[in-house]
Design a protein around this motif. Sequence first.
Motif, mmCIF file in Angstrom:
data_model
loop_
_atom_site.group_PDB
_atom_site.id
_atom_site.type_symbol
_atom_site.label_atom_id
_atom_site.label_comp_id
_atom_site.label_asym_id
_atom_site.label_seq_id
_atom_site.Cartn_x
_atom_site.Cartn_y
_atom_site.Cartn_z
ATOM 1 N N ALA A 129 0.842 -1.254 -0.121
ATOM 2 C CA ALA A 129 0.044 -0.026 0.067
ATOM 3 C C ALA A 129 0.766 1.331 -0.039
ATOM 4 O O ALA A 129 0.451 2.441 -0.413
ATOM 5 N N LYS A 130 2.065 1.249 0.410
ATOM 6 C CA LYS A 130 3.003 2.254 0.158
ATOM 7 C C LYS A 130 3.514 2.670 -1.054
ATOM 8 O O LYS A 130 3.988 3.556 -1.543
ATOM 9 N N PHE A 157 -3.719 -3.073 4.234
ATOM 10 C CA PHE A 157 -4.148 -1.975 4.184
ATOM 11 C C PHE A 157 -3.398 -0.724 4.662
ATOM 12 O O PHE A 157 -3.334 0.103 3.985
ATOM 13 N N SER A 158 -2.558 -0.887 5.662
ATOM 14 C CA SER A 158 -1.766 0.042 6.150
ATOM 15 C C SER A 158 -0.232 0.120 5.765
ATOM 16 O O SER A 158 0.147 1.349 5.916
ATOM 17 N N GLY A 159 0.139 -0.883 5.542
ATOM 18 C CA GLY A 159 1.707 -0.921 5.503
ATOM 19 C C GLY A 159 2.508 -0.581 6.647
ATOM 20 O O GLY A 159 3.720 -0.544 6.732
#
Length: 256
Positions: A129-130, A157-159
């Motif tokens: 995701a990044k 979702f967040s990384g």
Amino acid sequence: MEPGLKTHVSDGTATVTISNTGKRNAMTVQMWRELPPLLERLAGDRSVRSLVLTGEGGTFCAGADIGALRDGAGESQGLAVAAEEALAAFPGPTLAAIRGYCVGGGAQLAAACDLRFAEEGALFGVTPAKLGVAYPASATRRLVRLVGLSAAKYLLFSGELIDCARALRTGLVDEVLAEGELGKRVAEFSAVLASRSLLTQTAAKELANGTWDVPPAEAEERGAYWAAQARASGDTAEGAAAFLERRAPRFTWPTG
């Protein structure tokens, strides 16, 4: 030193070391390419009972070389998936020995191992995701099976990076060792694996990994196959005799 994969075999354990210290052991395109044939050679070596994957120095692997993603994300991801699948398919037990960063492609490789031992202070992250990368389907399924749906979504979702304590709670890590104790524990555990039945380990790995995706009848058929192999090899009889005689067993499979 040139980036590469170092291999050492001793006492039944093959150790593969990711070496690219100038970039926190990031995997180059060439290193992704080299891993599957390297694993195939080690799988064919009958002296190898188990495999340890680790990183040079104080880092496991900080992922794929980002330059490779910029120049050709599709090729790099395809090579990473091939390497991951080759590692997951290795017939004997595999263990990731993790220090420092285990991120991106490094986490992908660690998840493809059967077990993961980490030193306190290690950090874990699944970071597509990044980078605007769609995480591969095979790697996504493997992560969900390993840590569960909610934890996998959190990571994807967040990384965000998580520490050893959280990794242990989610099942991403099997053991956490104090600083300086990882090498000793991995060597001890590798010796335990070498003393056990390779037939049991090989059958258990195939059945545990394969029964998710095949019809129940096919899974039962493979279970029956391995039970017949155990009887024919004499390892079941040897294990029982060794237990009764209070001695170490002398398993002979696959040579019989």
